[in-house]
Design an enzyme around this catalytic site. Structure first.
Site, PDB file in Angstrom:
ATOM      1  N   HIS A   1      -7.527  -4.678   9.864  1.00 39.62           N
ATOM      2  CA  HIS A   1      -7.192  -4.495   8.441  1.00 39.62           C
ATOM      3  C   HIS A   1      -5.901  -5.207   8.071  1.00 39.62           C
ATOM      4  O   HIS A   1      -5.017  -5.377   8.910  1.00 39.62           O
ATOM      5  CB  HIS A   1      -7.164  -3.012   8.030  1.00 39.62           C
ATOM      6  CG  HIS A   1      -6.024  -2.198   8.570  1.00 39.62           C
ATOM      7  ND1 HIS A   1      -6.195  -0.950   9.110  1.00 39.62           N
ATOM      8  CD2 HIS A   1      -4.684  -2.429   8.634  1.00 39.62           C
ATOM      9  CE1 HIS A   1      -5.022  -0.452   9.466  1.00 39.62           C
ATOM     10  NE2 HIS A   1      -4.084  -1.341   9.194  1.00 39.62           N
TER      11      HIS A   1
ATOM     12  N   ASP B   1       0.813  -1.211   0.000  1.00 43.81           N
ATOM     13  CA  ASP B   1       0.000   0.000   0.000  1.00 43.81           C
ATOM     14  C   ASP B   1       0.849   1.264   0.000  1.00 43.81           C
ATOM     15  O   ASP B   1       2.070   1.211   0.187  1.00 43.81           O
ATOM     16  CB  ASP B   1      -0.960  -0.011   1.206  1.00 43.81           C
ATOM     17  CG  ASP B   1      -0.314  -0.558   2.464  1.00 43.81           C
ATOM     18  OD1 ASP B   1       0.920  -0.492   2.567  1.00 43.81           O
ATOM     19  OD2 ASP B   1      -1.034  -1.058   3.347  1.00 43.81           O
TER      20      ASP B   1
ATOM     21  N   GLU C   1      -9.719  -1.986   4.827  1.00 39.58           N
ATOM     22  CA  GLU C   1     -10.413  -1.663   6.076  1.00 39.58           C
ATOM     23  C   GLU C   1     -11.691  -2.507   6.191  1.00 39.58           C
ATOM     24  O   GLU C   1     -12.196  -3.013   5.182  1.00 39.58           O
ATOM     25  CB  GLU C   1     -10.781  -0.171   6.082  1.00 39.58           C
ATOM     26  CG  GLU C   1      -9.583   0.783   6.048  1.00 39.58           C
ATOM     27  CD  GLU C   1      -8.921   0.972   7.423  1.00 39.58           C
ATOM     28  OE1 GLU C   1      -8.850   0.010   8.206  1.00 39.58           O
ATOM     29  OE2 GLU C   1      -8.461   2.096   7.685  1.00 39.58           O
TER      30      GLU C   1
ATOM     31  N   ASN D   1      -8.068  -2.596  13.876  1.00 42.64           N
ATOM     32  CA  ASN D   1      -9.431  -2.967  13.459  1.00 42.64           C
ATOM     33  C   ASN D   1      -9.444  -4.208  12.567  1.00 42.64           C
ATOM     34  O   ASN D   1     -10.456  -4.505  11.934  1.00 42.64           O
ATOM     35  CB  ASN D   1     -10.105  -1.790  12.746  1.00 42.64           C
ATOM     36  CG  ASN D   1      -9.362  -1.368  11.488  1.00 42.64           C
ATOM     37  OD1 ASN D   1      -8.442  -2.058  11.048  1.00 42.64           O
ATOM     38  ND2 ASN D   1      -9.761  -0.253  10.903  1.00 42.64           N
TER      39      ASN D   1
HETATM   40  C1  F6R Z   1       1.250  -1.209   6.067  1.00 45.38           C
HETATM   41  C2  F6R Z   1       0.149  -2.146   6.230  1.00 45.38           C
HETATM   42  C3  F6R Z   1      -0.711  -2.109   7.444  1.00 45.38           C
HETATM   43  C4  F6R Z   1       0.094  -2.324   8.740  1.00 45.38           C
HETATM   44  C5  F6R Z   1      -0.837  -2.262   9.942  1.00 45.38           C
HETATM   45  C6  F6R Z   1      -0.084  -2.411  11.240  1.00 45.38           C
HETATM   46  O1  F6R Z   1       1.923  -1.449   4.847  1.00 45.38           O
HETATM   47  O2  F6R Z   1      -0.085  -2.913   5.357  1.00 45.38           O
HETATM   48  O3  F6R Z   1      -1.694  -3.121   7.344  1.00 45.38           O
HETATM   49  O4  F6R Z   1       0.740  -3.548   8.701  1.00 45.38           O
HETATM   50  O5  F6R Z   1      -1.516  -1.029   9.944  1.00 45.38           O
HETATM   51  O6  F6R Z   1       0.745  -1.304  11.440  1.00 45.38           O
HETATM   52  P1  F6R Z   1       1.735  -1.231  12.702  1.00 45.38           P
HETATM   53  O7  F6R Z   1       2.739  -2.285  12.523  1.00 45.38           O
HETATM   54  O8  F6R Z   1       2.334   0.160  12.619  1.00 45.38           O
HETATM   55  O9  F6R Z   1       0.900  -1.425  13.909  1.00 45.38           O
END
Ligand code: F6R
Length: 242
Positions: A136, A67, A141, A134
């Site tokens: 994701h 992403d 999402e 959440n």
């Molecule tokens: C980022 C991504 C997100 C993160 C998730 C957890 O490329 O794909 O799904 O892996 O938001 O983020 P952290 O590790 O910062 O809690």
């Protein structure tokens, strides 16, 4: 879907880095799907260490990220391109022309078609994932359906709040992102998910306390993958009661 419990987050990073190293040793020109976020920093640090010790080489490897924020140029300090350069690409021998991260500044139609064309052309040998509070994965999402292909999402306020720690203030966190779809995530031959942070308790329970698969908790789709593992530090497994 396998659960692997390790002592702590650092140990999780070493374990996941070694799994990735094995994928690359087996196949020098492997295509790796990569993730960003706080949880992943220890994985990239361990991979950089393996490289510094001469135990792995990324010369022929290709990568594609899950992403990117819509509206941030690659040069922005919080773009995922800069994250990847800082934590991984600049610390190993990878050829950056073989690294793909969607361009958040492109017009949406081109952004999505370039991203999807890349995904269609390069099957992934491995996909690294983190999980949002959440549930994701990538930036898929919670919602009424699983979106299969690359798409643009409006980020949840909770996700923006969680990611505000990387920006000067929440107002600077972009409201939209482009993400790989669930269908393409699931096409990777092997998926390893690393979960870290007490804010992920609910997501961990969704993964391991029942069999339900629901787009309202996108990570639950991993239960359907033939070779998926979720790596958890002990504290999180204990708190979640799994
Ligand atoms: C980022 C991504 C997100 C993160 C998730 C957890 O490329 O794909 O799904 O892996 O938001 O983020 P952290 O590790 O910062 O809690």
């Amino acid at each position: 879907m396998k659960m692997i419990v390790v002592k702590n987050h650092e140990e999780a990073g070493v374990l996941v880095a070694n799994i990735i190293a094995d994928v690359v040793r087996d196949r020098k020109n492997a295509c790796l799907g990569l993730a960003t976020g706080g949880s992943m920093e220890c994985v990239y640090a361990s991979l950089a260490e393996l490289f510094a010790r001469g135990e792995i080489c990324f010369e022929a490897v290709a990568t594609v990220n899950l992403d990117e924020y819509v509206g941030l140029p690659p040069s922005h300090p919080q773009s995922y391109r800069r994250y990847m350069d800082r934590h991984f690409f600049d610390r190993v021998d990878i050829d950056k022309s073989h690294t793909y991260i969607p361009l958040g500044m492109e017009p949406p139609e081109r952004m999505l078609s370039d991203f999807q064309n890349f995904l269609d052309a390069r099957p992934r040998d491995f996909q690294l994932l983190g999980v949002g509070a959440n549930g994701h994965i990538g930036f898929n999402e919670p919602g009424p359906v699983f979106e299969s292909r690359a798409h643009i999402v409006t980020l949840n306020e909770r996700t923006r709040r969680d990611n505000a720690r990387f920006f000067a203030s929440i107002d600077e966190v972009p409201r939209r992102a482009v993400t790989m779809g669930i269908g393409d995530i699931m096409k990777a031959s092997r998926i390893v998910t690393l979960v870290h942070g007490e804010n992920k308790l609910q997501a961990v329970r969704e993964l391991f306390t029942h069999d339900r698969v629901s787009p309202e908790a996108p990570c639950t789709v991993l239960k359907l993958h033939r070779d998926a593992a979720v790596v958890l530090p002990e504290y999180l497994a204990r708190l979640a009661g799994v």
